[in-house]
Write an enzyme that holds these catalytic residues in place. Structure first.
Site, short mmCIF file in Angstrom:
data_model
loop_
_atom_site.label_atom_id
_atom_site.label_comp_id
_atom_site.label_asym_id
_atom_site.label_seq_id
_atom_site.Cartn_x
_atom_site.Cartn_y
_atom_site.Cartn_z
N CYS A 35 5.42 4.01 9.63
CA CYS A 35 6.16 3.49 8.47
C CYS A 35 7.56 4.06 8.28
CB CYS A 35 5.35 3.75 7.19
SG CYS A 35 3.83 2.77 7.09
N GLU A 61 0.85 -1.19 0.00
CA GLU A 61 0.00 0.00 0.00
C GLU A 61 0.89 1.25 0.00
OE1 GLU A 61 0.01 2.12 2.69
OE2 GLU A 61 1.28 0.89 3.97
N LYS A 83 8.47 -0.57 -2.05
CA LYS A 83 7.76 0.00 -0.90
C LYS A 83 8.75 0.59 0.09
CE LYS A 83 4.74 0.85 2.31
NZ LYS A 83 3.90 2.04 2.25
#
Length: 494
Positions: A276, A161, A220
Site C-alpha cells: 500500500c 479498508e 484512504k
C-alpha cells in the site's frame, strides 16, 4: 430501510479474505461469499492451510466457513444473488504507458464493474474496497450507466479498508473508524444506511463516519501517505543520529511524548514496504501532477525518495563495514516478509537489500519463518532485481536461522520477527567468521547490545553508533536507485 442479507466479495486476497471472514463472524444472519478467478487460492481458503498468514484469521474462518461464509470461483452466480458486492481486487502501479511507475492500473476494477452490471438485476449496492484514485467511483458509475437495463439500480459506495497486515483481525474487530462514502442523493444515502447497518452489528455508531464518495476515496490515499511520511521523517533523522552520535530511539521517545506529535510510526528502520504505502503515495503524486499541483507532487515524492535512500544507505553501510567488499562472502538475511506476523513480501525492504548485495557478488542465505522458499526465489528472480542465473548462483534458502548464519561474515535482520530476539547468539557467533557482524535493520536487538558485544559481535544498527571498532572507508560505495516498477536494464556482456 434496505436490508443486506447476502454479500459477495470479488477478490480473495489480503483485504477481501480477512474482511469478509470477520463480517461473517460478526453477522451470522448475513451470507458472505468470497469469489476469485484463482482456483488454487479459493481451494486454499477452503482447506486447513489458508493462502495468507494472519494471526487469528484461521480461527475466524473456521468458526463460520460452511455456515454463512463461503469461498467460490462461481463469480457470476455470487454476483447475481448478492445484495451488496465488494470490489476488493488488486490496483497495482502501472508498469507501462501514461503514468508508468506512479498511476494506479484500474483494469481489474473495470473488469469487475463490467461483470457486475452484466450479472445484475434490480437493486444492488456496489462498494469499492480496493484503494483507488479519487473519482474511480465515477468511472464505475459511467460503466453502469452505459450498460443499464430495465429495473436495474446499482448504487456505488466507497468503503476503504484501514487494516494493517499482522494485526488485521484486531483492526477489523476493533477499528479506529469505518469510513463510508456515497452520493448525497436519496438513493445514495439509502445505500450508505444499509452498509452502516452491517457494521453496526459490532462497531459503535460514533466510529462509523460517512462522507461523500470523493472524500472517502481521498481519505484512504491521504491516510497511507501520512503514515509513510512519518516513517520517512524518522528515518531521515536516523541518518543524522548516526552522523552525530545521537540515538534515534531516544529522539523518537522525546518527540513522541509531545501530544501534538504522538509516538506511533516513529520506529526507524531499513524502510517501509508492503502493498500500500509506496503504491498509494505514488498514486497521490501522479494525481497532483495531473491536477497541475507540481509543488504538492514534489512534496509527497520526497517520502518515496527518502525510503529509497534509507535502503541504499543501509546496504552501503553493510558493504563499508565488511571492508568495502562483500564479493563471495556469505551473508545471512533474517526475515524476508515486509513486516512481522505476515507472509507478504510485496515491496519488502529485504528484496531491495538482497538485490544490492547480489549486485556486489554476496552469497545470501535467507531465512523467514512464514515466507515459502518459492516466494523468495520468485521475488528475487524478478527481471528488475536479478539477471540470468544470479539467484541460483548467489541465493540459498535456509531452513532455520542457525543454518543461515553458519560460516557467515554477517547477519542482517530485515524483518522484526519476535523470534530473532530469542536466538542463541553465542552459538551463532561461534559458527560465524570473525569479526562477526550484526546489521539490525529493525532494531529488534536493542536490549541485547551489551550482551552481544561481550560475546564479540560488531553491531551496526539503524540510527545509532554502537561498535566503536567500525572502520570507516572514505570511498563509500554509491548504490544506484532501484525500483521494482522499473523496466529491467540489461548490462552489456564483456
Amino acid at each position: 430501510m434496505f436490508e443486506i442479507k447476502k454479500i459477495c466479495c470479488i477478490g480473495a486476497g489480503y483485504v477481501g479474505g480477512p474482511t469478509c471472514s470477520v463480517i461473517a463472524q460478526m453477522c451470522p444472519k448475513i451470507q458472505v461469499t468470497v469469489v476469485d478467478v484463482n482456483e488454487a487460492r479459493i481451494n486454499a481458503w477452503n482447506s486447513d492451510t489458508l493462502p495468507i498468514y494472519e494471526p487469528g484469521l484461521k480461527e475466524v474462518v473456521e468458526s463460520c466457513r460452511g455456515r454463512n461464509l463461503f469461498f467460490s470461483t462461481s463469480i457470476d452466480d455470487a454476483i447475481r444473488e448478492a445484495d451488496l458486492v465488494f470490489i476488493s481486487v488488486n490496483t497495482p502501479t502501472k508498469t507501462y504507458g501514461m503514468g508508468k511507475g506512479r498511476a494506479a492500473d484500474l483494469k481489474y476494477i473495470e473488469a469487475c464493474a463490467r461483470r457486475i452490471v452484466q450479472n445484475s438485476n434490480g437493486y444492488k449496492i456496489v462498494t469499492e474496497k480496493s484503494t483507488v484514485p479519487v473519482r474511480a467511483a465515477e468511472s464505475i458509475r459511467r460503466i453502469f450507466d452505459a450498460n443499464t437495463k430495465p429495473n436495474l439500480d446499482l448504487q456505488v459506495l466507497s468503503n476503504p479498508e484501514f487494516l494493517a497486515e499482522g494485526t488485521a483481525i484486531k483492526d477489523l474487530k476493533n477499528p479506529d473508524r469505518v469510513l463510508i462514502g456515497g452520493d448525497d442523493s436519496p438513493e445514495g444515502q439509502k445505500a450508505v444506511r444499509a452498509l452502516c447497518a452491517v457494521y453496526e452489528h459490532w462497531v459503535p455508531k460514533e466510529k462509523i463516519l460517512t462522507t461523500n464518495t470523493w472524500s472517502s476515496e481521498l481519505s484512504k490515499l491521504a491516510a497511507n501517505a501520512f503514515l509513510a511520511q512519518r516513517i520517512s521523517s524518522i528515518n531521515s533523522i536516523s541518518a543524522l543520529c548516526e552522523a552525530t552520535g545521537a540515538d534515534v530511539e531516544e529522539v523518537a521517545r522525546a518527540i513522541g511524548t509531545d501530544q501534538r506529535i504522538g509516538n506511533k510510526f516513529l520506529k526507524a528502520s531499513v524502510g517501509f514496504g508492503g502493498s500500500c504505502f509506496q503504491k498509494d503515495v505514488l498514486n497521490l503524486v501522479y494525481l497532483c501532477e495531473a491536477l497541475n499541483l507540481p509543488e504538492v507532487a514534489r512534496y509527497w515524492q520526497q517520502v518515496i525518495d527518502m525510503n529509497d535512500y534509507q535502503r541504499r544507505r543501509f546496504a552501503s553501510r553493510i558493504i563499508d563495514s565488511l571492508f568495502n567488499t562483500v564479493t563471495d562472502k556469505k551473508i545471512a538475511i533474517l526475515g524476508f516478509a515486509f513486516k512481522k506476523d505476515t507472509g507478504d513480501t510485496r515491496e519488502s525492504s529485504s528484496i531491495y537489500i538482497s538485490k544490492y548485495l547480489m549486485d556486489e557478488g554476496a552469497k545470501l542465505h535467507i531465512y523467514d519463518p512464514k515466507v515459502p522458499k518459492e516466494q523468495i526465489i520468485l521475488d528475487l528472480s524478478h527481471p528488475g532485481v536479478s539477471e540470468d542465473n544470479q539467484v541460483s548462483r548467489l541465493v540459498t534458502i535456509s531452513q532455520d536461522p542457525y543454518e543461515a548464519c553458519d560460516g557467515a561474515h554477517a547477519l542482517v535482520i530485515c524483518t522484526e520477527w519476535d523470534m530473532f530476539k530469542e536466538l542463541d547468539y553465542e552459538r551463532i557467533h561461534k559458527k560465524m567468521l570473525k569479526p562477526a557482524f550484526i546489521f539490525d535493520g529493525r532494531r529488534v536487538l536493542d536490549d541485547l547490545h551489551n550482551e552481544l558485544q561481550v560475546i564479540g559481535f560488531q553491531i551496526e544498527t539503524i540510527g545509532k553508533k554502537v561498535s566503536a571498532k567500525r572502520i570507516p572507508f572514505a570511498s563509500s560505495c554509491e548504490i544506484p536507485k532501484f525500483s521494482l516498477q522499473d523496466p529491467p536494464v540489461k548490462k552489456p556482456r564483456v
